[in-house]
Design an enzyme around this catalytic site. Structure first.
Site, PDB file in Angstrom:
ATOM      1  N   PHE A 124       0.522  -0.904   0.117  1.00 54.40           N
ATOM      2  CA  PHE A 124      -0.054   0.048   0.198  1.00 54.40           C
ATOM      3  C   PHE A 124       1.271   1.099   0.055  1.00 54.40           C
ATOM      4  CE2 PHE A 124       0.323  -1.684   3.672  1.00 54.40           C
ATOM      5  CZ  PHE A 124       0.456  -0.776   4.512  1.00 54.40           C
ATOM      6  N   TYR A 125      -0.024   2.578  -0.131  1.00 57.18           N
ATOM      7  CA  TYR A 125       1.235   3.184  -0.739  1.00 57.18           C
ATOM      8  C   TYR A 125       1.085   4.295   0.894  1.00 57.18           C
ATOM      9  CZ  TYR A 125       2.744   1.529  -4.778  1.00 57.18           C
ATOM     10  OH  TYR A 125       2.978   1.126  -5.357  1.00 57.18           O
ATOM     11  N   VAL A 126       1.119   4.796   1.086  1.00 58.92           N
ATOM     12  CA  VAL A 126       1.289   6.390   2.098  1.00 58.92           C
ATOM     13  C   VAL A 126       1.588   7.589   1.574  1.00 58.92           C
ATOM     14  CG1 VAL A 126       1.694   4.671   4.531  1.00 58.92           C
ATOM     15  CG2 VAL A 126       3.095   6.374   2.861  1.00 58.92           C
TER      16      VAL A 126
END
Length: 157
Positions: free
Chosen positions: A29-31
């Site tokens: 996932f991307y933050v």
């Protein structure tokens, strides 16, 4: 700093499956993400995690920094994910001395199969395996950040 030099392809045939050397279950996932830079967290096989920063917007080459992080912290960071969490199984497949990473996506991206070839060499088309379909290097909709943050691309190998 590392350089990521890669080509991406859709996979058009299942012949690669008999050549698999290893596989890894991945949740990522991307933050943070904006054009030319991303911050990603990847959990591999539920046992290890890493933080990856990528910079650049050239189709084949980007600057990449990767750092191991504690698994429990990666799992906590998932609460701060932007977009969807990507689930995929990465298969390692060798062809003519080159390692291909074949990603079979799950969840809402089921049906998408993308192969990546990371090498600074310019591999001629006749050296590529027959099971590769259309090259999608540079097509942002097939990059993981776009898959997490955007719509689901129409799959046409």
């Amino acid at each position: 700093m590392g350089k990521e030099v890669e080509r991406k392809f859709l996979v058009s045939e299942p012949a690669w499956r008999s050549l698999v050397e290893a596989d890894i279950r991945i949740r990522q996932f991307y933050v943070a993400a904006q054009p030319g830079r991303t911050v990603r967290v990847r959990i591999s096989d539920g046992r290890s995690a890493e933080l990856t920063l990528k910079f650049g917007d050239r189709a084949r080459e980007r600057d990449e920094f990767e750092y191991p992080i504690p698994l429990h912290e990666a799992e906590e960071m998932m609460a701060f994910a932007i977009g969807r969490v990507i689930e995929k199984t990465r298969h390692h497949v060798r062809h003519r001395g080159y390692l291909y990473e074949v990603d079979v996506f799950g969840g809402v991206l089921s049906g998408l199969v993308v192969a990546e070839l990371e090498t600074p060499e310019d591999v001629p088309d006749e050296m590529l395996p027959d099971w590769l379909g259309r090259e999608v290097t540079g097509e942002q909709k097939f990059y993981n950040a776009s898959l997490a943050l955007g719509g689901i691309p129409e799959i046409a190998a």
